[in-house]
Design an enzyme around this catalytic site. Structure first.
Site, PDB file in Angstrom:
ATOM      1  N   HIS A 109      31.223  41.941  36.354  1.00 23.50           N
ATOM      2  CA  HIS A 109      32.200  41.827  35.267  1.00 23.50           C
ATOM      3  C   HIS A 109      32.425  40.369  34.894  1.00 23.50           C
ATOM      4  O   HIS A 109      32.061  39.448  35.636  1.00 23.50           O
ATOM      5  CB  HIS A 109      33.545  42.451  35.690  1.00 23.50           C
ATOM      6  CG  HIS A 109      34.217  41.699  36.786  1.00 23.50           C
ATOM      7  ND1 HIS A 109      33.765  41.688  38.083  1.00 23.50           N
ATOM      8  CD2 HIS A 109      35.312  40.897  36.777  1.00 23.50           C
ATOM      9  CE1 HIS A 109      34.545  40.935  38.827  1.00 23.50           C
ATOM     10  NE2 HIS A 109      35.489  40.429  38.058  1.00 23.50           N
ATOM     11  N   HIS A 257      30.313  37.953  37.464  1.00 30.29           N
ATOM     12  CA  HIS A 257      30.279  37.848  38.921  1.00 30.29           C
ATOM     13  C   HIS A 257      30.532  39.200  39.553  1.00 30.29           C
ATOM     14  O   HIS A 257      31.035  40.140  38.899  1.00 30.29           O
ATOM     15  CB  HIS A 257      31.272  36.799  39.418  1.00 30.29           C
ATOM     16  CG  HIS A 257      32.685  37.044  38.987  1.00 30.29           C
ATOM     17  ND1 HIS A 257      33.122  36.830  37.703  1.00 30.29           N
ATOM     18  CD2 HIS A 257      33.761  37.512  39.671  1.00 30.29           C
ATOM     19  CE1 HIS A 257      34.388  37.145  37.612  1.00 30.29           C
ATOM     20  NE2 HIS A 257      34.812  37.567  38.789  1.00 30.29           N
ATOM     21  N   ARG A 272      43.413  33.537  43.209  1.00 27.68           N
ATOM     22  CA  ARG A 272      42.715  33.126  41.985  1.00 27.68           C
ATOM     23  C   ARG A 272      43.699  32.655  40.928  1.00 27.68           C
ATOM     24  O   ARG A 272      44.712  33.313  40.684  1.00 27.68           O
ATOM     25  CB  ARG A 272      41.923  34.314  41.425  1.00 27.68           C
ATOM     26  CG  ARG A 272      40.921  33.894  40.363  1.00 27.68           C
ATOM     27  CD  ARG A 272      40.178  35.087  39.817  1.00 27.68           C
ATOM     28  NE  ARG A 272      40.871  35.656  38.668  1.00 27.68           N
ATOM     29  CZ  ARG A 272      40.642  36.871  38.157  1.00 27.68           C
ATOM     30  NH1 ARG A 272      39.736  37.658  38.706  1.00 27.68           N
ATOM     31  NH2 ARG A 272      41.301  37.285  37.110  1.00 27.68           N
TER      32      ARG A 272
HETATM   33  C1  SIN Z   1      37.190  38.322  41.185  1.00 27.20           C
HETATM   34  O1  SIN Z   1      36.634  39.143  40.462  1.00 27.20           O
HETATM   35  O2  SIN Z   1      37.843  37.404  40.733  1.00 27.20           O
HETATM   36  C2  SIN Z   1      37.004  38.399  42.687  1.00 27.20           C
HETATM   37  C3  SIN Z   1      35.793  37.643  43.098  1.00 27.20           C
HETATM   38  C4  SIN Z   1      35.660  37.557  44.593  1.00 27.20           C
HETATM   39  O3  SIN Z   1      36.518  38.067  45.325  1.00 27.20           O
HETATM   40  O4  SIN Z   1      34.687  36.973  45.053  1.00 27.20           O
END
Ligand code: SIN
Length: 285
Positions: A109, A257, A272
């Site tokens: 996504h 990612h 985040r």
């Molecule tokens: C996210 O989609 O921000 C999570 C990515 C992660 O946990 O590596």
């Protein structure tokens, strides 16, 4: 490894080591807990635009430092599912352990592409890592676009993708738990022009994109299935192995990612900060 200097040097001696030709670079020589001077900020932004995602090690940021760092790149975004009473609504908790039924981001996504103005960037710090696994994959959507034939590029130009939060959030967050009391939804060009680099990238993702507006459903389904498989080609990717206090800073406008949830029943935990973006557009090259 290259050394990045900026016109207003000396800032710091940034070292930028690419992970793959397509995407990703590990940056050393900068302490992100300290305020960034303008020259360092400019050098980081240039490296970020070139490599799409930058990785940093040993950055033990407080929430305030994390938010201040994000704000150097733009206004902070609040996730649609941020708890209404959160002390730091701009900080999204990313967590996996033996009790959860899902972890954030465990399919390809681009963050919150269901927003009308999806986030420009995300900056994730992982503080607790499992004994092995819990890596994150990143994919260059410039490379994905450039890896298509001219004919396919022409077919996609001008098409519109429908991005629906409901597909991604249902079963995780009730609509009533979301920021606007409803699942966000938006329409974006399938080929997106990057507002800073001018490069074209593919802007559909299996997390949020449910159909292509101009096509009958069967054609839309078949084309999206092809594009999702195409985006998952390993030569468009890099893979990042986290250590406590690693930071990843990615550009949602041209990268996707996927967080690999292979560490059950162990725990992975992080935070985040997400930076607001503009409405995507397509400008023929
Ligand atoms: C996210 O989609 O921000 C999570 C990515 C992660 O946990 O590596």
């Amino acid at each position: 490894m290259s050394s990045v200097s900026s016109p207003a040097a000396p800032a710091v001696d940034l070292q930028v080591a690419p992970l793959t030709p397509a995407i990703g670079a590990e940056v050393s020589g900068v302490d992100l807990t300290q305020p960034l001077d303008d020259a360092t900020l400019a050098a980081l932004r240039a490296a970020w635009l070139r490599h799409l995602v930058l990785f940093f090690r040993d950055q033990d940021l407080t929430f305030e430092q994390h938010k201040a760092l994000g704000r150097r790149f733009g206004e902070l975004h609040i996730h649609p599912a941020a708890p209404k009473d959160a002390e730091h609504p701009e900080i999204l908790v990313v967590h996996g352990d033996d009790k959860v039924e899902f972890v954030a981001g465990s399919l390809w996504h681009s963050d919150v592409s269901c927003d009308v103005e999806p986030p420009m960037a995300s900056m994730l710090r992982i503080v607790q890592v499992p004994s092995s696994g819990g890596d994150t994959l990143f994919a260059s959507m410039y490379a994905a676009y450039e890896g298509l034939s001219d004919r396919m590029q022409r077919l996609l130009a001008g098409l519109t993708g429908v991005h629906e939060g409901e597909q991604y959030y249902r079963g995780r967050y009730g609509a009533g738990d979301l920021r606007d009391g409803a699942y966000p939804s938006a329409e974006h060009p399938v080929v997106r022009t990057h507002p800073e680099t001018g490069r074209q990238s593919l802007y559909v993702n299996e997390g949020f994109t449910t159909r292509i507006k101009e096509l009958p459903l069967a054609e839309s389904d078949a084309l999206l299935a092809f594009l999702f498989k195409h985006c998952a080609r390993p030569d468009f990717h890099c893979r990042f192995q986290w250590r406590p206090h690693s930071v990843a800073f990615w550009d949602n406008r041209c990268a996707q990612h996927l967080a690999i949830w292979d560490y059950y029943p162990e725990t992975r935990h992080g935070y985040r900060v997400t930076i607001r973006g503009d409405a995507p557009f397509y400008q023929p090259g």
